[in-house]
Write a protein that holds these residues in place. Structure first.
Motif: not given
Lengths: 321, 441
Positions: A281-282, B396-397, B407, A261-266, A176, B404-405, B425, B400-401
């Motif tokens: 996804t995009n 969907a985007e 958390t 999922g790539g988190g937290p905060n990327y 986290q 991701n952020r 974003d 994801t954002i």
């Protein structure tokens, strides 16, 4: 009419010895052999053309287009690459995350794999059991391992934090906290280092025992034997592991996809995950193709660099000085 | 053993063989779409997929000329990957489970067939029986693109046994507010030794849940046109500050960290949980008779309103369908009151996409004496507190954002840092979508 049925005319100044006369026949036989080989290769060639060459070529074309999967891809020239480098902070973020992970994980995995192989190379009773135990994680599915480690890293009930609590440390928000997520994935990946141990072990067992005997006669201790015999003789294996490690590490995907999922905060937004999200996804198929080709170039450059440095540190017994 | 004679193969034959094999390979990969065979892709549990198969088989009994291939991909991520992959090969399933969150995305990418003309021409499709908020979510402009399956909202699941143990009466959920919930939660926290083993409440960082919470407190996720993300507003930041202060003081359990390993409500670790209506059946199965539980309405926000975010599941028809008439006939059947009762109301699984079926469900809960006993509050929230909104095409985007952020908030990151990042974003994604719309690509 096939080549085998064609009589070869003998020129006035043709070779006259029996060996020389056999040369054209040998060439014909070689061509037949080549054709037979190609015939057997056909299935593979078709598979390669359909599932590797065509997708590669098509993705290169898509890298210069804007396409959501429907309709005709719209040609945009270099726009995808320009956007990547100038207007997409997530491109740089995912590159940084992947680079940091590779810089931490690769040296540690090489060191740990090699050290464990040295330990497993001892002639001790039951060592094969340990070899099996350490190799086991390598045969487990990446997804299953990722799910398992989600539990291990759980903040409140995870095994790692329980161990830390015994020493009065923690709890750590492993998955986290963006400061801890990469170390967590590195630890998880190092758990699966057993596959490289097997390769190192093969290399260690291939070192001629005479070299160790000579070193012993010369009075070399453990460290000098390691430095002057083991490491030089193992350097081709280390080189091999390094190259494969770079390629695999830069493409890391499953762990972040399942666990964070790539988190937290990327904080664990690896480059491959970014490509996947852009594509699936995009629906930015052109853009994600451009990203894939950038990744290919990055891997190619790093691999070339490693090959260039190989002469400095990789022992090549057949190389002429 | 005699040596085999060398094969006689010319270059032409070799290339011919390779070309024939390639053509055969490509033909094998090509779509096998047929008007007499419908493909039907769902994203549900195995139990639900079995019911779908049974109902489809019933429907086919009067249509011997048709067949339907039902495919269930239970994992959400794999389901979406499948949809996006087959969209590229123009082989979208004839019918699929189209979430209302995705309507604008599906339409923007030319996946879904508009149904308004078919609906208008068919007296059996009663739009007035559908939840107005869901009809809005299934529509873009004046076109409706799907027929409803289920409709969901969040509510507060509460552990009645734990309330009794602590000696606290059921709160007045008609008028309670978020600060009331926070105060109440403090009574349930318990620390054993060095570890906390009970919390007042639990909430997940659900992407659309927060639209309702923000609205009830004077904010919102998007503007009314769904073009601009507003998540970084002062009101939203203040809402998040108050909520995450409950994590810091131990009233709330750590979202997702705890939830990754266990369901804190089912495990009896929390007194209350902000949970979706779809979880009623699984909660009933998992809790069993270990404790009594029920539902409370969501608290009101600082505006005095209870704004309830909603999202639903629906049946969409693909533009790739070779037989849209048969596909429409099937989704009409699947979406009818009787079938929704079979899928949802009888097993008391969530809320059906028709008010009549939801009323049947409430009756069934009374007859069966199963938790949650005040099932009716879910329908009441739909009718009284659900606001109407169309989710944007870049949903969907955004998701994801957000996932991701947001958390990072669990690890103590400040809402004033995280929410503006999410807004920035998301608006970048929005700008790209609407720029593409302007350029017509």
């Amino acid at each position: 009419m096939t080549a085998t049925q064609t009589p070869h005319p003998v020129a006035p100044n043709a070779p006259t010895t029996a060996d020389e006369r056999r040369v054209p026949r040998r060439r014909t036989a070689a061509r037949q052999e080549a054709r037979t080989g190609l015939l057997w290769l056909q299935a593979w060639l078709v598979g390669f053309a359909l599932f590797t060459a065509f997708p590669l070529g098509f993705s290169l074309y898509l890298a210069f287009t804007d396409w959501n999967g429907r309709g005709t891809p719209g040609f945009v020239g270099l726009q995808n690459f320009i956007t990547l480098f100038t207007a997409d902070p997530l491109f740089w973020q995912s590159l940084e995350v992947t680079g940091v992970f590779a810089l931490i994980y690769l040296p540690l995995s090489l060191l740990l794999g090699f050290s464990m192989a040295m330990l497993m190379n001892q002639k001790l009773r039951g060592v094969t059991v340990f070899r099996t135990i350490y190799y086991l994680p390598s045969v487990l599915s990446g997804v299953a391992v990722a799910v398992l480690w989600q539990f291990v890293f759980n903040t409140d009930y995870g095994l790692v934090n329980w161990l830390l609590s015994l020493f009065g440390l923690g709890p750590v928000n492993w998955l986290q906290d963006s400061a801890w997520v990469i170390p967590a994935i590195v630890i998880m990946q190092l758990w699966g280092v057993g596959s490289s141990v097997i390769v190192y072990l093969g290399g260690l067992q291939g070192i001629p025992s005479e070299l160790y005997e000579v070193a012993r006669v010369d009075g070399a201790g453990f460290w000098s034997t390691l430095r002057t015999v083991t490491l030089p003789m193992m350097s081709p294996v280390i080189f091999f592991q390094l190259v494969l490690g770079i390629i695999a590490t830069v493409q890391i995907f499953t762990q972040a996809y399942i666990m964070t999922g790539g988190g937290p905060n990327y904080g664990s937004y690896f480059y491959s995950l970014n490509i996947y999200n852009q594509a699936f996804t995009n629906l930015r198929l052109g853009y994600s193709s451009a990203m894939s080709w950038v990744l290919f170039v990055i891997i190619l450059l790093i691999t070339l660099l490693v090959f260039r440095t190989a002469r400095l540190w990789v022992y090549q017994p057949n190389e002429r000085k | 053993m005699l040596p085999l004679p060398p094969p006689q193969l010319s270059r032409r034959a070799l290339l011919g063989g390779a070309a024939a094999a390639a053509v055969a390979g490509l033909t094998g990969c090509a779509s096998q779409r047929s008007a007499s065979r419908l493909s039907f892709l769902v994203n549900h549990t195995n139990q639900e997929a079995t019911l779908f198969q049974q109902v489809v088989d019933e429907w086919l009994q009067t249509r011997p000329e048709l067949s339907v291939a039902v495919q269930n991909i239970a994992n959400g991520a794999q389901f979406y990957t499948r949809l996006r992959t087959v969209s590229v090969t123009r082989d979208l399933p004839d019918i699929w489970y189209a979430r209302t969150l995705d309507t604008a995305f599906n339409v923007a990418n030319e996946w879904q067939l508009p149904l308004t003309d078919r609906i208008a021409a068919d007296p059996d499709v009663d739009v007035s029986d559908m939840w107005p908020a869901q009809v809005r979510q299934m529509s873009i402009g004046d076109q409706q693109y799907s027929l409803p399956y289920d409709f969901s909202c969040y509510a507060i699941y509460y552990n009645k046994s734990m309330f009794d143990e602590v000696g606290i009466a059921r709160p007045d959920d008609e008028n309670w507010t978020w600060p009331d919930l926070f105060d109440l939660a403090g009574a349930f926290t318990r620390i054993q030794g060095r570890r906390q083993d009970r919390w007042g409440f639990y909430f997940s960082l659900g992407s659309w849940l927060f639209d309702g919470i923000f609205r009830a407190n004077g904010g919102a996720l998007f503007d009314d046109e769904g073009r601009r993300c507003l998540v970084g507003s002062e009101q939203n930041i203040e809402t998040m500050r108050q909520l995450f202060a409950q994590l810091a003081n131990g009233n709330a359990a750590q979202p997702q960290t705890l939830g990754a390993a266990v369901d804190p409500f089912v495990s009896g670790l929390v007194a209350m949980s902000v949970q979706g209506s779809w979880a009623t059946a699984q909660t009933r199965d998992q809790v069993g008779d270990r404790f009594e539980w029920d539902l409370l309405k969501l608290p009101r926000g600082s505006t005095g309103r209870r704004e309830v975010a909603t999202a639903g599941g629906a049946w969409g028809i693909s533009v790739d369908s070779a037989n849209p008439d048969a596909a429409f006939a099937l989704i009409k059947y699947l979406s009818a009151r009787e079938q929704l009762n079979t899928f949802i109301s009888e097993p008391l699984r969530g809320i059906p996409g028709r008010a009549s079926s939801a009323a049947d469900e409430v009756e069934m809960t009374r007859g069966q004496d199963l938790p949650p006993r005040n099932f009716a509050i879910l329908s009441e929230q739909f009718l009284d507190d659900a606001y109407e909104v169309t989710y944007p095409p870049f949903w969907a985007e955004y998701e994801t954002i957000w996932n991701n952020r947001s958390t990072a908030l669990n690890a103590g990151a400040a809402p004033e840092d995280i929410l503006p990042q999410i807004e920035r974003d998301t608006n970048a994604a929005s700008a790209r979508y609407f720029a593409a719309e302007r350029s017509g690509s």
